[in-house]
Design a protein around this motif. Structure first.
Motif, PDB file in Angstrom:
ATOM      1  N   LYS A 153       0.831  -1.204   0.000  1.00 58.27           N
ATOM      2  CA  LYS A 153       0.000   0.000   0.000  1.00 58.27           C
ATOM      3  C   LYS A 153       0.866   1.255   0.000  1.00 58.27           C
ATOM      4  N   THR A 154       1.920   1.259   0.807  1.00 58.57           N
ATOM      5  CA  THR A 154       2.813   2.417   0.874  1.00 58.57           C
ATOM      6  C   THR A 154       3.592   2.574  -0.425  1.00 58.57           C
ATOM      7  N   LYS A 155       4.009   1.462  -1.025  1.00 56.56           N
ATOM      8  CA  LYS A 155       4.717   1.535  -2.309  1.00 56.56           C
ATOM      9  C   LYS A 155       3.834   2.163  -3.383  1.00 56.56           C
ATOM     10  N   LYS A 156       2.551   1.792  -3.365  1.00 55.46           N
ATOM     11  CA  LYS A 156       1.626   2.367  -4.340  1.00 55.46           C
ATOM     12  C   LYS A 156       1.453   3.867  -4.099  1.00 55.46           C
ATOM     13  N   LEU A 157       1.389   4.259  -2.827  1.00 51.42           N
ATOM     14  CA  LEU A 157       1.282   5.681  -2.506  1.00 51.42           C
ATOM     15  C   LEU A 157       2.531   6.438  -2.950  1.00 51.42           C
ATOM     16  N   LEU A 158       3.700   5.840  -2.750  1.00 53.13           N
ATOM     17  CA  LEU A 158       4.949   6.470  -3.196  1.00 53.13           C
ATOM     18  C   LEU A 158       4.971   6.646  -4.706  1.00 53.13           C
ATOM     19  N   LEU A 159       4.446   5.650  -5.410  1.00 58.02           N
ATOM     20  CA  LEU A 159       4.391   5.731  -6.869  1.00 58.02           C
ATOM     21  C   LEU A 159       3.521   6.911  -7.317  1.00 58.02           C
ATOM     22  N   TRP A 160       2.318   6.992  -6.753  1.00 63.59           N
ATOM     23  CA  TRP A 160       1.408   8.069  -7.146  1.00 63.59           C
ATOM     24  C   TRP A 160       1.906   9.428  -6.653  1.00 63.59           C
ATOM     25  N   LEU A 161       2.586   9.455  -5.525  1.00 60.86           N
ATOM     26  CA  LEU A 161       3.165  10.711  -5.052  1.00 60.86           C
ATOM     27  C   LEU A 161       4.250  11.193  -6.004  1.00 60.86           C
ATOM     28  N   GLY A 162       5.063  10.261  -6.499  1.00 60.41           N
ATOM     29  CA  GLY A 162       6.088  10.629  -7.472  1.00 60.41           C
ATOM     30  C   GLY A 162       5.486  11.161  -8.756  1.00 60.41           C
ATOM     31  N   VAL A 163       4.442  10.504  -9.254  1.00 60.64           N
ATOM     32  CA  VAL A 163       3.779  10.963 -10.476  1.00 60.64           C
ATOM     33  C   VAL A 163       3.184  12.347 -10.261  1.00 60.64           C
ATOM     34  N   SER A 164       2.569  12.551  -9.106  1.00 63.55           N
ATOM     35  CA  SER A 164       1.953  13.846  -8.810  1.00 63.55           C
ATOM     36  C   SER A 164       2.997  14.951  -8.708  1.00 63.55           C
ATOM     37  N   TRP A 165       4.133  14.650  -8.098  1.00 65.33           N
ATOM     38  CA  TRP A 165       5.202  15.644  -8.006  1.00 65.33           C
ATOM     39  C   TRP A 165       5.786  15.958  -9.385  1.00 65.33           C
ATOM     40  N   CYS A 166       5.871  14.952 -10.241  1.00 59.51           N
ATOM     41  CA  CYS A 166       6.326  15.203 -11.616  1.00 59.51           C
ATOM     42  C   CYS A 166       5.378  16.158 -12.333  1.00 59.51           C
ATOM     43  N   LEU A 167       4.089  15.917 -12.189  1.00 58.01           N
ATOM     44  CA  LEU A 167       3.092  16.804 -12.797  1.00 58.01           C
ATOM     45  C   LEU A 167       3.243  18.216 -12.253  1.00 58.01           C
ATOM     46  N   PHE A 168       3.444  18.332 -10.941  1.00 52.59           N
ATOM     47  CA  PHE A 168       3.613  19.645 -10.336  1.00 52.59           C
ATOM     48  C   PHE A 168       4.862  20.342 -10.887  1.00 52.59           C
ATOM     49  N   ALA A 169       5.971  19.587 -11.058  1.00 56.16           N
ATOM     50  CA  ALA A 169       7.203  20.176 -11.594  1.00 56.16           C
ATOM     51  C   ALA A 169       6.992  20.695 -13.012  1.00 56.16           C
ATOM     52  N   ILE A 170       6.241  19.938 -13.833  1.00 55.95           N
ATOM     53  CA  ILE A 170       5.950  20.384 -15.202  1.00 55.95           C
ATOM     54  C   ILE A 170       5.123  21.664 -15.180  1.00 55.95           C
ATOM     55  N   LEU A 171       4.077  21.684 -14.354  1.00 57.38           N
ATOM     56  CA  LEU A 171       3.215  22.864 -14.268  1.00 57.38           C
ATOM     57  C   LEU A 171       3.969  24.070 -13.734  1.00 57.38           C
ATOM     58  N   LEU A 172       4.841  23.834 -12.750  1.00 60.03           N
ATOM     59  CA  LEU A 172       5.652  24.922 -12.201  1.00 60.03           C
ATOM     60  C   LEU A 172       6.571  25.497 -13.265  1.00 60.03           C
ATOM     61  N   ASN A 173       7.199  24.616 -14.023  1.00 56.07           N
ATOM     62  CA  ASN A 173       8.074  25.045 -15.107  1.00 56.07           C
ATOM     63  C   ASN A 173       7.303  25.838 -16.161  1.00 56.07           C
ATOM     64  N   TYR A 174       6.144  25.321 -16.531  1.00 57.85           N
ATOM     65  CA  TYR A 174       5.332  25.962 -17.570  1.00 57.85           C
ATOM     66  C   TYR A 174       4.864  27.342 -17.104  1.00 57.85           C
ATOM     67  N   THR A 175       4.474  27.450 -15.837  1.00 61.23           N
ATOM     68  CA  THR A 175       3.983  28.715 -15.294  1.00 61.23           C
ATOM     69  C   THR A 175       5.082  29.763 -15.237  1.00 61.23           C
TER      70      THR A 175
END
Length: 369
Positions: A153-175
């Motif tokens: 369960k924690t591994k799955k949360l880490l996976l989705w947290l990483g994906v979410s942070w990647c999305l945030f980094a892209i949006l931050l860069n774009y902004t």
């Protein structure tokens, strides 16, 4: 011409990502084969990306990071690990390199007299030189430890947290880099806020999971140090706690107690009554002495009372010798034999202390016979 420097910046990001990913992964083939395959694949990716650069203004938009997902295809064949594991590692790498890129872009904008793309590459290289070592150490020693030892369960949360942070980094860069129309800027900000909220929620959930695991481990550790029948601390707890007192040079006295004629109780009344006798003794003795120290059951009918030395030690010795308990379900109390030893007067090590108390106890038992 300046696009070359931007391509070099992206290649630098890719090399940092691949270096970190390689250190964290179990390869199926030789390092040379990995470099060869990834080199050919990168030429194909950059050729495709170059065509997009000629038609669209996507420099620095994070599109290359999104395009980097295709690298999972060769990585799946080159490394021996689950895809989810590879994605978690890749996300941590992309978050690092993307944030370095955003920071480099902002620092470069402070020097408008310089060529933007050349200064971006120079600043990015400098930041990698300063940070790649601690980042690599963090990923290989701490992040991987969490990834390998957490539950599913924690591994799955880490996976989705990483994906979410990647999305945030892209949006931050774009902004930060692109001038967007009002509507586009609002949408990007809304998505950024959503990604931040998701990151916070998943981070707290991961902390909760780890706290629960730690609590379960703590409760399990406590259970391992308790005697199931009497509820007293057991032999393991006694040796750990007594040794801790010795290590801290705290004087104490231990009383080694052996119930008299306990075998006859089991033989005459049965083991159920014998267990009841043990339980009543432990409850009665603990009620009388728990305020003066700790009582342990270290084996079948053997107990230890550990008393930290103080002003009334002689009274404690008298009280232990005079202890009595009421009949247990028709079984009269048969008494016990006791021996004592004090640290540091009688011995300097725990084994010698136990041996001295045990010897004194058996001498007392022989004297009764």
């Amino acid at each position: 011409m300046e696009n070359i420097f931007f391509v070099l910046a992206m290649l630098e990001m890719l090399c940092v990502n691949m270096y970190t990913f390689h250190k964290c992964s179990a390869k199926r083939v030789s390092t040379f084969a990995v470099i060869l395959v990834m080199g050919i694949f990168t030429v194909l990716v950059f050729s495709t990306f170059g065509l997009l650069l000629g038609k669209l203004n996507i420099l620095g938009s994070g599109a290359f990071m999104v395009l980097g997902v295709v690298y999972l295809v060769p990585l799946t064949f080159l490394y021996r690990q689950p895809v989810s594991y590879s994605v978690s590692i890749m996300c941590s790498c992309w978050i690092y390199t993307m944030l370095i890129f955003v920071l480099s872009a902002q620092v470069s904008s402070l020097f408008p007299q310089w060529s933007y793309k050349i200064s971006l590459l120079a600043v990015q290289t400098g930041l990698y030189v300063l940070t790649i070592r601690p980042f690599s150490k963090f990923v290989t020693q701490k992040f991987l430890y969490i990834l390998k030892n957490a539950d599913q369960k924690t591994k799955k949360l880490l996976l989705w947290l990483g994906v979410s942070w990647c999305l945030f980094a892209i949006l931050l860069n774009y902004t930060m880099i692109f001038d967007m129309p009002s509507f586009g800027a609002k949408i990007t900000k809304i998505l950024s806020l959503c990604a931040s909220a998701a990151n916070a929620l998943m981070t707290y959930q991961i902390f909760y999971s780890f706290r629960r695991e730690n609590q379960n481990a703590l409760e399990f550790g406590i259970a391992l140090r308790l005697d199931a029948l009497t509820g007293l601390k057991n032999r393991t707890a006694f040796f750990e706690e007594a040794q801790a007192l010795i290590d801290s040079h705290i004087p104490f006295t231990l009383f080694f107690i052996d119930l008299d004629n306990f075998k006859s109780i089991n033989d005459d009344y049965g083991h159920v009554k014998g267990d009841l006798y043990l339980k009543q003794f432990s409850d009665s003795f603990s009620a009388g002495f728990s305020s003066f120290g700790t009582v342990y059951r270290i084996s079948g009918d053997e107990f230890v009372f550990l008393h930290i030395n103080g002003k009334h030690d002689h009274l404690i010795c008298q009280k232990v010798g005079q202890f009595n308990m009421r009949d247990c379900d028709g079984i009269p109390f048969k008494g016990f034999s006791v021996g004592s030893a004090s640290y540091p007067e009688d011995a300097q090590t725990l084994n010698l202390l136990v041996a001295a108390a045990d010897k004194q106890m058996y001498e007392g038992k022989k004297a009764q016979d």
